[in-house]
Enzyme design. Sequence first.
Site, mmCIF file in Angstrom:
data_model
loop_
_atom_site.group_PDB
_atom_site.id
_atom_site.type_symbol
_atom_site.label_atom_id
_atom_site.label_comp_id
_atom_site.label_asym_id
_atom_site.label_seq_id
_atom_site.Cartn_x
_atom_site.Cartn_y
_atom_site.Cartn_z
ATOM 1 N N LYS A 51 50.422 -27.963 63.738
ATOM 2 C CA LYS A 51 50.334 -26.536 63.404
ATOM 3 C C LYS A 51 51.012 -25.684 64.468
ATOM 4 C CE LYS A 51 48.437 -28.137 59.991
ATOM 5 N NZ LYS A 51 48.873 -29.466 60.389
ATOM 6 N N GLY A 184 54.322 -36.111 50.624
ATOM 7 C CA GLY A 184 52.974 -35.579 50.726
ATOM 8 C C GLY A 184 52.942 -34.495 51.781
ATOM 9 N N ALA A 185 51.752 -34.097 52.221
ATOM 10 C CA ALA A 185 51.620 -32.994 53.172
ATOM 11 C C ALA A 185 52.385 -33.258 54.461
ATOM 12 C CB ALA A 185 50.147 -32.737 53.462
ATOM 13 N N ALA A 270 56.768 -41.355 55.857
ATOM 14 C CA ALA A 270 55.533 -40.582 55.652
ATOM 15 C C ALA A 270 54.938 -40.958 54.301
ATOM 16 C CB ALA A 270 55.826 -39.085 55.721
ATOM 17 N N ASP A 313 38.547 -41.574 57.710
ATOM 18 C CA ASP A 313 39.724 -42.198 57.100
ATOM 19 C C ASP A 313 39.570 -43.698 56.893
ATOM 20 O OD1 ASP A 313 40.839 -39.713 57.161
ATOM 21 O OD2 ASP A 313 42.430 -40.183 58.595
ATOM 22 N N HIS A 446 40.500 -3.742 49.975
ATOM 23 C CA HIS A 446 41.878 -3.361 49.687
ATOM 24 C C HIS A 446 42.475 -2.670 50.902
ATOM 25 C CE1 HIS A 446 45.380 -1.946 47.437
ATOM 26 N NE2 HIS A 446 45.179 -0.758 48.002
#
Length: 467
Positions: A51, A184-185, A270, A313, A446
């Site tokens: 990121k 993918g991502a 990947a 995972d 808003h």
Amino acid sequence: MSKNYEIAILGGGPGGYVAAIRAGQLGFKTVVIDKENLGGICLNWGCIPTKSLLKNAELYDLMKNHSNDFGISVQGLSFDFGKIIKRSRDISDRITKNVELLVKKNKIDRIRGLGKLASKNQIEVFDNDGKKIDSINADKIIIATGARPKIFPAIPVDRKNIITSTEAMILEKQPKELIVIGAGAIGVEFAYFYSVLGTKVTIVEMLDSILPIEDKEVSDLLAKNFKKRGIEIYTSAKVEKAEAKKDYVVVSIEKDGKKIELKADKVLSAIGVTGNVEGFGLEELGVEIEKGHVKVDKRTYQTNVRNIYAIGDVIGAPWLAHVASAEGINCVETMKGLHTVPVNYDTIPGCTYCIPQVASVGMTEQKAREAGYEIKIGKFPFMASGKAFAVGERDGFVKLIFDTKYGELLGAHIIGPEATELIAELTLAKSVEADYETIVKTIHAHPTLSESIMEAAANAYGESIHI
């Protein structure tokens, strides 16, 4: 002499360290074992450092291509690739140190080394040279060893010319050309990052669209955006082989019955991950492993060996840090006998952090139809959002899918500015089985991008005001 614990956790990633902290909070005598820095792939080589890289790319792209739109003149714009990489590593190092401090604060013992099960209650710990450095006994053991990139014989990763995501974020020199195998991502994010910096990027994907698990309209718009950036995309393409030469790699693919050869100085593989199940003594103890992942009861995360549990995972899809953390908390709370709500795998948000961002939760339009639902679809383009107009990010849309019978939200899909932040509202809505009226009647501030969610819900029932 072995030390005794109530809970021992093998692996310190987003599943392991979070489970350890929650166990400590609940009063369990806990130890977490990992040979690397805490934080796992996510904090060290994935979520956080990538990121950082993507933010660099976003800022550079904004200043290079859109500064005039904001009345800002930029001259002599350039970047230092080495500093971009260093910033990413510095951020990762700081975050992982913070995690180490959190573990210490919660009075959790931390052992640095490779843990291996000697019995169902004993873990022996070894250093990098294979020397035994510690031994512990535990009433319950949680396996949180994560996953690693899949390696295929046709794509022989050498970590120099044919690389994984780990090498992609620490390259010393920016590649002139990059082929990304897998859309993918991970593949899409690196394709965006390198293309913005000027690398000629080619994406090869076996399925018929990039981000193939996302709603087709989202994938199509992202592909259109990427092609405008100069990224070449081959979908429905099979990689037959990748061969590393002296200074480049040749990738042979088959598409529409035609053989095509692609060349680049780097190739990023990947194409998915597989669980880290080897080398920890699991098979020797008879822990059941299925298709490269530890098999568990998804309610308790218990394996077939009564006192051994597994999370994250290593137990299979979805391979997401926030899923591992949720599983870890749920696992130790169940051990404590607390009332727990099972992890709802139908309400897991997925995020991709390229520009435009992509985020989703629940069913795609196709999946909803295949499941037999009669549906209503609401869309709202950011082109019609005052806030998106003001900040100069008008690409994309919000797409919501409702069950016609009850008005329940079945799926939500966003491509556009801050999609990865906006998805939280829709994840909550889906978690509480909110209907369209709940979303529409909730007053949204808003001007905000979040108004687009309200407008999309209203659009599904012909009530949208601004389109």
